[in-house]
Design a protein around this motif. Structure first.
Motif, PDB file in Angstrom:
ATOM      1  N   ILE A  11     -22.164   2.192  28.927  1.00  0.00           N
ATOM      2  CA  ILE A  11     -22.612   1.002  30.037  1.00  0.00           C
ATOM      3  C   ILE A  11     -22.382  -0.168  29.422  1.00  0.00           C
ATOM      4  O   ILE A  11     -21.593  -1.212  29.864  1.00  0.00           O
ATOM      5  CB  ILE A  11     -23.699   1.177  30.554  1.00  0.00           C
ATOM      6  N   ALA A  12     -22.960  -0.438  28.326  1.00  0.00           N
ATOM      7  CA  ALA A  12     -22.951  -1.704  27.315  1.00  0.00           C
ATOM      8  C   ALA A  12     -21.403  -2.071  27.095  1.00  0.00           C
ATOM      9  O   ALA A  12     -21.123  -3.228  27.356  1.00  0.00           O
ATOM     10  CB  ALA A  12     -23.763  -1.612  26.245  1.00  0.00           C
ATOM     11  N   VAL A  22     -28.870  -3.624  28.483  1.00  0.00           N
ATOM     12  CA  VAL A  22     -28.702  -2.393  29.453  1.00  0.00           C
ATOM     13  C   VAL A  22     -29.902  -1.674  29.802  1.00  0.00           C
ATOM     14  O   VAL A  22     -30.574  -1.295  30.802  1.00  0.00           O
ATOM     15  CB  VAL A  22     -27.541  -1.221  28.926  1.00  0.00           C
ATOM     16  N   THR A  36     -27.529  -9.455  36.582  1.00  0.00           N
ATOM     17  CA  THR A  36     -27.152  -8.515  35.463  1.00  0.00           C
ATOM     18  C   THR A  36     -27.853  -7.091  35.807  1.00  0.00           C
ATOM     19  O   THR A  36     -27.036  -6.004  35.575  1.00  0.00           O
ATOM     20  CB  THR A  36     -27.820  -8.941  34.149  1.00  0.00           C
ATOM     21  N   LYS A  37     -28.743  -6.967  36.389  1.00  0.00           N
ATOM     22  CA  LYS A  37     -29.465  -5.643  36.822  1.00  0.00           C
ATOM     23  C   LYS A  37     -28.658  -4.968  37.700  1.00  0.00           C
ATOM     24  O   LYS A  37     -28.332  -3.639  37.682  1.00  0.00           O
ATOM     25  CB  LYS A  37     -30.816  -5.968  37.512  1.00  0.00           C
ATOM     26  N   VAL A  40     -25.535  -3.591  35.928  1.00  0.00           N
ATOM     27  CA  VAL A  40     -25.674  -2.457  34.979  1.00  0.00           C
ATOM     28  C   VAL A  40     -26.043  -1.181  35.805  1.00  0.00           C
ATOM     29  O   VAL A  40     -25.545  -0.115  35.656  1.00  0.00           O
ATOM     30  CB  VAL A  40     -27.265  -2.841  34.215  1.00  0.00           C
TER      31      VAL A  40
END
Length: 343
Positions: A11-12, A22, A36-37, A40
């Motif tokens: 994911i990163a 993450v 950002t959440k 992710v």
């Protein structure tokens, strides 16, 4: 992706952020922005990321999992309690792992072992009908893992419990039948090793004695309280030509069996025999006549059981936990099967 499974590093890499970012986003850390959440979580869904709960538990000391052990999940009572537990658990980002013992002692032991192996943060349980040795529950306590019992409990374990007042429910049910003119009330019960059935039998007996009616052992029938047990117990009473004018069962399932047999033998309900069950299963409002029964407050029981569990889990000193017993008042739901005049 390692072994075909996405990790936080995947994911990163996809988002060009650090793995720690993450991890914090997935754990709803307030230091991470909502934007950002969202990114992710979207990437996690696209990569079909599944968190490793055991690895997470090793890192944080919490798996965010609760083991719930019930005799069976296909009864309205237990499924409603589970719903009540999940309502509270989900509100604090916990998941529930449900296991069924099927009232089998060996299965119950194996289930407890399996839940401990997957690193649950604690266990909520209702003890099976055949369980007499509770060493597998003592093992949970020795490991310092929170344990809360509900409905079917035992005094052998010094743990928090959430129950209904089974004595009160049975007393009310029996007294209702007496007030409707019944004097020869059959009682269907189960193993007296289980508190709920012992208390329901005690409530039945005390209601009789309060009204000057002696307790006749011939009228008390012990079984597993399934539908077929209710049928067999009722037929035994009829075949033995034992006089009776009512049946109070510690289970809705066995009272349903009794209803079937009574109809097959030509009894009119409620004119000849009045019936009361225990549990308020959904079918009780659809029978003919509709069944009087005792509502066990299943969803509130689940809510309170979960709240009790989290109170224990969040205590800083796990070596000095004081057990408490919460007793809920059941409610007698009066329907046509027990009334002189059907409404």
């Amino acid at each position: 992706m390692k072994n075909g499974k996405a990790t936080i590093h995947d994911i990163a890499e996809k988002l060009q952020v650090t793995a720690s970012t993450v991890s914090r986003a997935l754990n709803n850390n307030p230091r991470i922005s909502d934007a950002t959440k969202k990114k992710v979580l979207k990437a996690a869904r696209e990569l079909n990321y599944q968190p490793n709960n055991i690895a997470s538990a090793l890192r944080s000391g919490r798996s965010k999992l609760i083991g719930v052990v019930v005799p069976t999940a296909n009864r309205n009572f237990f499924s409603s309690v589970i719903r009540g537990i999940e309502e509270i658990a989900n509100s604090v980002n916990y998941k529930v792992v449900i296991s069924q013992s099927y009232d089998d002692y060996e299965k119950e032991m194996q289930t407890i072992e399996a839940l401990l192996n997957v690193q649950v943060d604690g266990i909520i349980a209702s003890i099976g009908k055949t369980t007499e040795n509770v060493d597998h529950f003592k093992k949970i306590i020795k490991k310092g893992i929170p344990l809360v019992l509900f409905d079917r409990v035992t005094n052998e374990l010094d743990v928090s419990q959430v129950v209904i007042d089974d004595y009160y429910g049975a007393f009310q049910a029996t007294e209702h039948l007496i007030n409707e003119g019944c004097k020869r009330i059959v009682h269907f019960s189960n193993s007296q090793n289980i508190n709920i059935y012992k208390e329901r039998k005690r409530g039945y007996e005390d209601a009789l004695l309060k009204h000057g009616i002696s307790v006749d052992p011939e009228l008390i029938r012990f079984s597993k309280l399934q539908l077929e047990d209710g049928r067999a117990s009722m037929q035994e009473v009829i075949d033995a030509k034992i006089p009776f004018d009512a049946v109070f069962s510690a289970s809705d399932y066995s009272i349903m069996g009794a209803m079937q047999v009574l109809k097959e033998n030509g009894y009119k309900l409620p004119q000849d025999v009045k019936l009361v069950g225990f549990g308020d299963e959904p079918f009780t409002s659809f029978t003919e006549p509709t069944l009087t029964t005792v509502n066990q407050k299943s969803i509130p029981m689940g809510n309170i059981t979960a709240e009790t569990f989290f109170e224990i889990l969040n205590q800083k000193d796990q070596t000095n936990i004081i057990s408490k017993k919460t007793i809920l008042k059941p409610e007698l739901i009066i329907r046509n099967s027990s009334l002189n005049q059907q409404k």
